[in-house]
Design a protein around this motif. Structure first.
Motif, PDB file in Angstrom:
ATOM      1  N   VAL A 124       9.987  19.017   5.371  1.00  0.00           N
ATOM      2  CA  VAL A 124       9.238  19.983   4.567  1.00  0.00           C
ATOM      3  C   VAL A 124       7.783  19.561   4.460  1.00  0.00           C
ATOM      4  CG1 VAL A 124       8.933  20.874   2.221  1.00  0.00           C
ATOM      5  CG2 VAL A 124      11.208  20.793   3.238  1.00  0.00           C
ATOM      6  N   THR A 125       6.877  20.490   4.679  1.00  0.00           N
ATOM      7  CA  THR A 125       5.454  20.233   4.537  1.00  0.00           C
ATOM      8  C   THR A 125       4.739  21.530   4.197  1.00  0.00           C
ATOM      9  OG1 THR A 125       3.452  19.393   5.640  1.00  0.00           O
ATOM     10  CG2 THR A 125       5.046  20.543   7.025  1.00  0.00           C
ATOM     11  N   HIS A 126       3.587  21.409   3.553  1.00  0.00           N
ATOM     12  CA  HIS A 126       2.750  22.590   3.329  1.00  0.00           C
ATOM     13  C   HIS A 126       1.589  22.615   4.307  1.00  0.00           C
ATOM     14  CE1 HIS A 126       0.606  19.441   1.093  1.00  0.00           C
ATOM     15  NE2 HIS A 126      -0.472  20.141   1.368  1.00  0.00           N
ATOM     16  N   ASP A 127       1.515  21.597   5.180  1.00  0.00           N
ATOM     17  CA  ASP A 127       0.383  21.415   6.093  1.00  0.00           C
ATOM     18  C   ASP A 127       0.770  21.904   7.485  1.00  0.00           C
ATOM     19  OD1 ASP A 127      -1.623  20.519   7.754  1.00  0.00           O
ATOM     20  OD2 ASP A 127      -1.745  18.514   6.892  1.00  0.00           O
ATOM     21  N   ILE A 128       0.146  22.981   7.942  1.00  0.00           N
ATOM     22  CA  ILE A 128       0.498  23.553   9.241  1.00  0.00           C
ATOM     23  C   ILE A 128       0.192  22.579  10.373  1.00  0.00           C
ATOM     24  CG2 ILE A 128      -1.714  24.757   9.411  1.00  0.00           C
ATOM     25  CD1 ILE A 128       1.673  25.913  10.860  1.00  0.00           C
ATOM     26  N   GLU A 129      -0.852  21.764  10.248  1.00  0.00           N
ATOM     27  CA  GLU A 129      -1.161  20.815  11.316  1.00  0.00           C
ATOM     28  C   GLU A 129      -0.082  19.749  11.421  1.00  0.00           C
ATOM     29  OE1 GLU A 129      -5.084  19.289  11.511  1.00  0.00           O
ATOM     30  OE2 GLU A 129      -6.038  21.251  11.321  1.00  0.00           O
TER      31      GLU A 129
ATOM     32  N   SER B  97       0.847  -1.193   0.000  1.00  0.00           N
ATOM     33  CA  SER B  97       0.000   0.000   0.000  1.00  0.00           C
ATOM     34  C   SER B  97       0.880   1.240   0.000  1.00  0.00           C
ATOM     35  CB  SER B  97      -0.893   0.006   1.241  1.00  0.00           C
ATOM     36  OG  SER B  97      -0.108   0.208   2.412  1.00  0.00           O
ATOM     37  N   GLY B  98       0.268   2.397  -0.234  1.00  0.00           N
ATOM     38  CA  GLY B  98       1.028   3.646  -0.223  1.00  0.00           C
ATOM     39  C   GLY B  98       1.716   3.890   1.101  1.00  0.00           C
ATOM     40  N   GLY B  99       1.016   3.635   2.190  1.00  0.00           N
ATOM     41  CA  GLY B  99       1.604   3.840   3.505  1.00  0.00           C
ATOM     42  C   GLY B  99       2.762   2.900   3.782  1.00  0.00           C
TER      43      GLY B  99
ATOM     44  N   ALA C 236       1.363  11.858  -0.025  1.00  0.00           N
ATOM     45  CA  ALA C 236       0.673  11.133  -1.096  1.00  0.00           C
ATOM     46  C   ALA C 236      -0.277  10.062  -0.581  1.00  0.00           C
ATOM     47  CB  ALA C 236       1.697  10.494  -2.026  1.00  0.00           C
ATOM     48  N   VAL C 237      -0.532  10.041   0.716  1.00  0.00           N
ATOM     49  CA  VAL C 237      -1.426   9.022   1.275  1.00  0.00           C
ATOM     50  C   VAL C 237      -2.662   9.690   1.874  1.00  0.00           C
ATOM     51  CG1 VAL C 237       0.432   7.388   1.734  1.00  0.00           C
ATOM     52  CG2 VAL C 237      -0.161   9.070   3.473  1.00  0.00           C
ATOM     53  N   ASP C 238      -3.685   8.880   2.140  1.00  0.00           N
ATOM     54  CA  ASP C 238      -4.934   9.453   2.647  1.00  0.00           C
ATOM     55  C   ASP C 238      -4.754   9.920   4.095  1.00  0.00           C
ATOM     56  OD1 ASP C 238      -5.996   7.370   4.665  1.00  0.00           O
ATOM     57  OD2 ASP C 238      -5.583   6.128   2.917  1.00  0.00           O
ATOM     58  N   PRO C 239      -5.671  10.775   4.603  1.00  0.00           N
ATOM     59  CA  PRO C 239      -5.484  11.384   5.924  1.00  0.00           C
ATOM     60  C   PRO C 239      -5.335  10.392   7.063  1.00  0.00           C
ATOM     61  CG  PRO C 239      -7.183  12.552   4.701  1.00  0.00           C
ATOM     62  CD  PRO C 239      -6.825  11.349   3.894  1.00  0.00           C
ATOM     63  N   VAL C 240      -6.061   9.272   7.029  1.00  0.00           N
ATOM     64  CA  VAL C 240      -5.969   8.292   8.119  1.00  0.00           C
ATOM     65  C   VAL C 240      -4.590   7.654   8.148  1.00  0.00           C
ATOM     66  CG1 VAL C 240      -6.879   6.113   9.015  1.00  0.00           C
ATOM     67  CG2 VAL C 240      -8.452   7.843   8.110  1.00  0.00           C
ATOM     68  N   VAL C 241      -4.108   7.228   6.972  1.00  0.00           N
ATOM     69  CA  VAL C 241      -2.768   6.628   6.891  1.00  0.00           C
ATOM     70  C   VAL C 241      -1.707   7.663   7.252  1.00  0.00           C
ATOM     71  CG1 VAL C 241      -1.080   5.570   5.334  1.00  0.00           C
ATOM     72  CG2 VAL C 241      -3.486   4.916   5.192  1.00  0.00           C
ATOM     73  N   ARG C 242      -1.920   8.890   6.813  1.00  0.00           N
ATOM     74  CA  ARG C 242      -0.948   9.950   7.092  1.00  0.00           C
ATOM     75  C   ARG C 242      -0.786  10.173   8.592  1.00  0.00           C
ATOM     76  NH1 ARG C 242      -1.146  15.913   4.259  1.00  0.00           N
ATOM     77  NH2 ARG C 242       0.969  16.544   4.820  1.00  0.00           N
TER      78      ARG C 242
END
Length: 387
Positions: free
Chosen positions: A193-198, A138-140, A166-172
């Motif tokens: 590096v991330t674009h997601d502040i959370e 799987s992606g994760g 590149a993975v869904d929120p639950v896997v992330r």
């Protein structure tokens, strides 16, 4: 461990990707670089392993000016994880993970043994996944292999470019949890590096919030959320930054209420008398070793025979957390169990209970403390009752 001194990257067309950047990452620290697309955060990271060469300034890695180090030798000291992972499709998971140790000259048997250890470390049983190929994962799972491969040469520094994007929120979220677990034991120096502040808030010991080619604020997650340095940072972290602070604000003993406490073998009559004296409708119930058992309602005891014990009427308590857990987890636990309070423990020792009201106070104290640069214990809150 990593130091930028007035680093600039300017391209031939005149575009400035990074402008006069100076900051340091301490040994064992995880720093998240966060900002919108095109702000320079990935360029910053790629200059550390010389995939991009700066046009001005200097970068030091463990005291060495990287401009004086052979790029191939430099990259052997640095693990690199990217969103696309880049696994070799014709190699098994085990051989993918063993690639770097093998290139460094380790015997194949030794390299594969090291790879098996790392797969286990990232939660992939090598006896189950080692013989599989990337397309069978799987992606994760592929992301986990990418992390394992980056750790294979035991590098002191990890560069991670949106590795979980590149993975869904639950896997992330699960991958983030696993990576934090790894980092707590490995203590690598990490640029993430991330674009997601959370994601930046959850993972970073400190956060570098990027504007256009420059860092607008470089501080702890709690400070960035509680005291944004500029209007740009305030807008970027969002109007709901108070909610985001729940992720980085721990439960402290001063946040807790102290309810009446009973023990399993206390007689019902004595327990009722004590609760009546406190005006309490419920009490926490502990076992003979002072461990949390659950709770009991005064109404339930009031209908019981006085010569009985609390044990027959106590309910098990599943809503509990260790002290130091984030307030976000506390809030989630309350909702999950539809609970008006949760027990807080230090190991097996009961410390008190956290209520929704005290959770809100803890968040307010944290915000005020960071803004005033004082401890949470020194914050005095005013309520409508004080008016």
């Amino acid at each position: 461990m990593i130091r930028f001194e007035h680093v600039t990257k300017r391209y031939a067309d005149g575009t400035t990707a990074v402008d006069d950047l100076s900051f340091e990452v301490a040994e064992g620290e995880l720093v998240t670089l966060v900002g919108p697309s095109g702000c320079g955060k990935t360029t910053t990271m790629k200059m550390v392993n010389r995939l991009i060469e700066p046009t001005g300034g200097r970068i030091f890695l463990n005291g060495d000016d990287i401009a004086t180090v052979d790029p191939v030798e430099l990259r052997r000291r640095i693990g690199y994880v990217i969103q696309q992972i880049g696994l070799f499709p014709h190699k098994t998971v085990l051989d993918n993970t063993a690639t770097v140790p093998h290139l460094l000259g380790r015997p194949r048997k030794e390299a594969r043994a090291r790879a098996a250890e790392l797969l286990d470390l990232v939660g992939l049983d090598p006896s189950v996944y080692g013989s599989r190929y990337p397309e069978q994962l799987s992606g994760g799972q592929r992301q986990r292999v990418g992390v394992a491969r980056a750790l294979a040469a035991d590098p002191p520094v990890l560069l991670m470019d949106e590795p979980f994007g590149a993975v869904d929120p639950v896997v992330r979220e699960h991958l983030q949890t696993e990576f934090l677990r790894l980092q707590s034991s490995l203590h690598k120096t990490v640029l993430f590096v991330t674009h997601d502040i959370e994601e930046a808030v959850r993972l970073g010991d400190r956060i570098a919030v990027y504007g256009s080619g420059r860092i607008e604020q470089f501080d702890t997650p709690a400070t960035v959320l509680g005291a944004p340095a500029t209007p740009y940072v305030a807008e970027f972290v969002g109007a709901d930054r108070g909610l985001k602070r729940l992720s980085v604000t721990p439960i402290e003993t001063g946040d807790l209420e102290q309810p009446p406490v009973l023990h399993l073998d206390d007689p019902v009559g004595r327990a009722l008398a004590g609760m009546a004296a406190d005006g309490a409708r419920w009490a926490v119930v502990l076992d003979s070793e002072e461990g949390l058992h659950g709770w009991v309602a005064a109404d339930a005891l009031g209908q019981a025979a006085e010569d009985g014990t609390v044990r027959e009427h106590a309910r098990r308590m599943e809503a509990w957390l260790p002290v130091g857990a984030p307030l976000k987890q506390a809030f989630s636990t309350m909702l999950q169990h539809d609970a008006g309070w949760i027990a807080v423990l230090d190991g097996d020792r009961f410390l008190g209970v956290l209520t929704p009201g005290r959770l809100h106070e803890a968040l307010r104290r944290s915000t005020t403390a960071d803004a005033a640069n004082i401890s949470r214990a020194d914050v005095e809150l005013q309520t409508v009752l004080d008016a």
